[in-house]
Write an enzyme that holds these catalytic residues in place. Structure first.
Site, short mmCIF file in Angstrom:
data_model
loop_
_atom_site.label_atom_id
_atom_site.label_comp_id
_atom_site.label_asym_id
_atom_site.label_seq_id
_atom_site.Cartn_x
_atom_site.Cartn_y
_atom_site.Cartn_z
N HIS A 223 0.82 -1.21 0.00
CA HIS A 223 0.00 0.00 0.00
C HIS A 223 0.85 1.26 0.00
O HIS A 223 0.43 2.29 -0.49
CB HIS A 223 -1.01 -0.04 1.14
CG HIS A 223 -2.17 -0.89 0.78
ND1 HIS A 223 -2.17 -2.24 1.00
CD2 HIS A 223 -3.30 -0.59 0.11
CE1 HIS A 223 -3.29 -2.74 0.50
NE2 HIS A 223 -3.99 -1.77 -0.04
N ARG A 330 -10.95 3.83 -0.16
CA ARG A 330 -10.44 2.85 0.80
C ARG A 330 -10.57 3.45 2.20
O ARG A 330 -9.76 4.29 2.59
CB ARG A 330 -8.97 2.54 0.52
CG ARG A 330 -8.69 1.76 -0.76
CD ARG A 330 -7.18 1.59 -0.93
NE ARG A 330 -6.79 0.56 -1.87
CZ ARG A 330 -6.34 0.80 -3.10
NH1 ARG A 330 -6.24 2.02 -3.56
NH2 ARG A 330 -5.97 -0.22 -3.88
N GLU A 460 -11.95 -10.38 -5.22
CA GLU A 460 -10.51 -10.39 -4.93
C GLU A 460 -10.00 -11.80 -4.67
O GLU A 460 -8.81 -12.04 -4.59
CB GLU A 460 -10.22 -9.55 -3.69
CG GLU A 460 -10.61 -8.11 -3.84
CD GLU A 460 -10.41 -7.31 -2.57
OE1 GLU A 460 -9.45 -6.55 -2.52
OE2 GLU A 460 -11.23 -7.44 -1.64
N ASN A 483 -5.33 -6.49 -7.56
CA ASN A 483 -4.12 -6.65 -6.73
C ASN A 483 -4.22 -7.93 -5.91
O ASN A 483 -3.32 -8.76 -5.89
CB ASN A 483 -3.98 -5.47 -5.76
CG ASN A 483 -4.09 -4.13 -6.45
OD1 ASN A 483 -3.82 -4.05 -7.63
ND2 ASN A 483 -4.49 -3.11 -5.73
N ASP A 484 -5.34 -8.07 -5.22
CA ASP A 484 -5.51 -9.27 -4.41
C ASP A 484 -5.86 -10.49 -5.26
O ASP A 484 -5.40 -11.60 -4.98
CB ASP A 484 -6.57 -9.04 -3.33
CG ASP A 484 -5.97 -8.34 -2.12
OD1 ASP A 484 -4.90 -8.78 -1.67
OD2 ASP A 484 -6.55 -7.35 -1.65
N ARG A 494 1.70 -10.21 -2.42
CA ARG A 494 1.80 -8.97 -3.19
C ARG A 494 2.92 -8.07 -2.71
O ARG A 494 3.27 -7.09 -3.36
CB ARG A 494 0.46 -8.22 -3.18
CG ARG A 494 0.01 -7.76 -1.83
CD ARG A 494 -1.45 -7.32 -1.84
NE ARG A 494 -1.61 -5.91 -2.14
CZ ARG A 494 -2.78 -5.30 -2.17
NH1 ARG A 494 -3.90 -5.96 -1.96
NH2 ARG A 494 -2.88 -4.02 -2.43
N CYS A 531 -11.11 -2.04 -9.89
CA CYS A 531 -10.47 -0.94 -9.17
C CYS A 531 -9.07 -1.30 -8.71
O CYS A 531 -8.43 -0.54 -8.00
CB CYS A 531 -11.33 -0.50 -7.99
SG CYS A 531 -11.58 -1.80 -6.77
C1 PEP Z 1 -7.24 -4.85 -4.89
O1 PEP Z 1 -7.00 -5.81 -4.17
O2 PEP Z 1 -7.03 -4.84 -6.13
C2 PEP Z 1 -7.79 -3.62 -4.31
C3 PEP Z 1 -8.19 -2.62 -5.06
O3 PEP Z 1 -7.81 -3.56 -2.94
P1 PEP Z 1 -6.51 -3.20 -2.06
O4 PEP Z 1 -5.39 -2.88 -2.99
O5 PEP Z 1 -6.91 -2.05 -1.19
O6 PEP Z 1 -6.30 -4.46 -1.28
MG MG Z 2 -7.68 -5.77 -2.15
#
Ligand code: PEP
Ligand code: MG
Length: 614
Positions: A223, A330, A460, A483-484, A494, A531
């Site tokens: 993050h 978020r 996710e 991402n997840d 990640r 997203c």
């Molecule tokens: C994701 O997992 O792609 C996402 C947008 O959530 P975060 O990155 O906040 O885990």
């Molecule tokens: Mg996520």
């Protein structure tokens, strides 16, 4: 000190690894003259020039409040004990994420907490009538200063380690000293060098003063990296402990595309880097000129392009970048930034301010996604062996009504004031979770006599993608968190820099999961957005549109390039492209389908990392 000299074998190995990485070809800017180079992992694109500011080595103004030796000794002992416990957690976490090799930095730091020379020196200063925090800080500085003065890079790195761990103890003795150096940045743009930056540290950086970031640890999909991209700060992570020995005040160039940091480059190279930055700015300006227009494919299909924004004061910038709404707020950052749990009224104020700032444009608020890499220390949640596989997101919300209910109440109160608000739940794995969360939403809505709002979920977890048809019965919309989804589909943490280039959201396995998700949603007439980071990669966005995704939400700075890319093709072409991608054998084969990418735009590891464009 014995511990100060004990890591040289590891450092040799690190140096070998760095040499291998350094030998890889560089696409984009590179210097013509010799300069010291540190190789890390690209985390946020762009070139930045600035003077080095080493976070751990910043000057601190520690007040001298004398105490008697018994009280002072007990306070120091307690602070050392707490820091030992924190270091143990950090070592365990780093071992899991990066391996025991990288955790050795902290093992060595933790050993410094038992160093009798250091503790004796601090106690002597207390006997002389000084305060406990002052004595500790000065003992650390004196010993670190001796190391740094020897001109040996290994010992200089140990000095940085000592200061780093010294700061942790100091923060226990006097919490007001925990973050002093970040508040105290010089006025000239700096390259911020730190062992690692927490998401909340990154989130609060002053972008007028920080030009770029270089960290010894960290991963490109953390993050902190996402936030660096949001802030438009070129960033390199996982540069290794050597970075921390860089002399403060030295000029450096951070290349967030190739993952390199150039220390003290030649004047001509500084000029060519400035020229390169200017060239990128011109390319961007051309795309930005069109950013306010919608993204309509050449055969007339509109793709909604929204922004990932966490705070009301970021909305106007996102809209000037061409954002048509907020596709992901978020909310966990409200908790991380505040350092305490914001109550219902405080949350209501923020959600209402978001709706007002958007002035009629849609807002999707994601319910708290705490856990995984988003740990909120003041919630004191139990330590988990595998936080990414633990009580995270919806799983935590279902167990903690004290977190869920105030958030839902604040959201429904905000909805009563009008404005297109949607609620989205993170980390849904099974339909029963959504059914229970929806039921709680409805109870709270009815209590408050608030209007119904669309309730969506993030996709996710591969299980959710596979079961999209079942989930679509209960969800008003889906937003894919690539991402997840990439992390869980490919079994790649990640945050692991070693595997960063393999954690590619364009992996056909991930794309097939998204295709399944779109199919399931369509069966119930639901829309699908994305997203996660892939939405902000222009080529990724083109493929997603071809897969049937109709909304893309991304970090605001990515919007102009994504819109420009979507306008260059027809939806029919994008569907053909996506069809090929689904049948490709690897992420590299998918990338090879990209024939429309600009050859002049630097494409580094950051563009290849699955979340680098978030
Ligand atoms: C994701 O997992 O792609 C996402 C947008 O959530 P975060 O990155 O906040 O885990
Ligand atoms: Mg996520």
């Amino acid at each position: 000190m014995r511990t100060a000299r004990s890591l040289s074998a590891r450092e040799k190995r690190d140096a070998e690894r760095a040499e291998e990485k350094a030998a890889a070809p560089i696409h984009g800017w590179k210097p013509e003259h010799e300069a010291e180079m540190v190789t890390g992992v690209a985390a946020s694109p762009g070139l930045a020039i600035g003077t080095v500011h080493v976070l751990a080595a910043a000057e601190l103004d520690v007040p001298d409040t004398p105490v008697d030796l018994v009280t002072g000794g007990a306070e120091l002992d307690a602070a050392l004990g707490t820091t030992r416990a924190h270091m143990k957690a950090l070592i365990d976490d780093t071992t899991r994420r990066l391996g025991a090799g990288d955790a050795a930095i902290f093992t060595a730091q933790a050993e410094l907490l038992d160093d009798t020379d250091l503790i004796t020196l601090a106690c002597q200063m207390m006997v002389e009538g000084h305060g406990v925090a002052w004595s500790w800080h000065n003992a650390v500085e004196r010993i670190a200063g001796r190391f740094a003065a020897l001109g040996n890079p290994v010992l200089a790195a140990r000095a940085a380690d000592l200061r780093d761990v010294g700061r942790r103890v100091l923060a226990q003795l006097d919490p007001s000293l925990s973050n002093g150096s970040l508040a105290d940045l010089p006025d000239t743009p700096v390259i911020l060098v730190a062992s690692d930056l927490s998401p909340s540290d990154t989130a609060t950086l002053d972008t007028e003063r920080v030009a770029g970031i270089a960290t010894a640890l960290g991963g490109p999909t953390s993050h902190s990296a996402i936030l660096a991209r949001t802030l438009g700060l070129p960033s390199v992570v996982a540069g290794g402990a050597k970075l921390l020995a860089t002399r403060p005040g030295t000029t450096a160039i951070v290349d967030g595309d190739s993952g390199r940091i150039w220390i003290d480059p030649a004047a001509q190279d500084l000029q060519s880097a400035r020229d390169w930055i200017a060239k990128l700015d011109r390319q961007r300006a051309a795309q930005e000129a069109e950013r306010g227009k919608p993204a309509i494919t050449s055969d007339g299909v509109r793709i909604e392009v929204s922004a990932n924004v966490n705070r009301p004061d970021q909305v106007s910038f996102a809209m000037t970048q061409g954002g048509e709404g907020v596709g992901l707020m978020r909310t966990e950052f409200l908790f991380l930034e505040a350092g305490e749990t914001p109550d219902e009224d405080a949350q209501y104020g923020i959600y209402r301010a978001m709706i007002d700032a958007l002035d009629g444009r849609p807002l999707i608020v994601r319910a708290l996604d705490i856990g995984g890499d988003k740990q909120v220390p003041h919630l004191a949640l139990p330590q988990e062996e595998n936080p990414f596989l633990g009580v995270r997101g919806a799983r935590l919300l279902l167990r903690r009504p004290d977190l869920l209910d105030p958030q839902l109440r604040a959201l429904y109160r905000a909805a009563k004031g009008g404005g297109p608000l949607s609620i989205m739940f993170p980390m849904i794995t099974s339909a029963w979770e959504l059914i229970r969360l929806r039921a709680r939403c409805e109870e709270i809505r009815a209590e408050l006599n608030a209007p119904a709002v669309p309730i969506g979920i993030m996709i996710e977890v591969p299980a959710a993608a596979v079961q999209a048809r079942v989930l679509a019965e209960h969800a008003d919309f889906f937003s894919v968190g690539t991402n997840d989804l990439t992390q869980y589909a490919l079994a790649i943490d990640r945050q692991n820099p070693e595997l960063a280039s393999e954690a590619d959201s364009l992996h056909p396995a991930v794309l097939n999961l998204i295709a399944t998700c779109v199919e399931g949603a369509r069966a119930h007439g639901r829309w699908v957005g994305v997203c996660g980071g892939l939405a902000g990669d222009p080529f990724g966005a083109a493929i997603l549109a071809g897969l049937g995704v109709t909304e893309l939400s991304m970090t605001p700075r990515d919007i102009p390039a994504v819109k420009a890319r979507l306008r260059t093709s027809s939806l029919a072409d994008l569907e053909t492209l996506a069809g090929h991608a689904l049948h490709a054998a690897s992420a590299d084969d998918v990338r090879a389908l990209d024939r429309k990418g600009s050859p002049t735009e630097p494409h580094g590891a950051a563009n290849e990392a699955q979340d680098a464009t978030a």
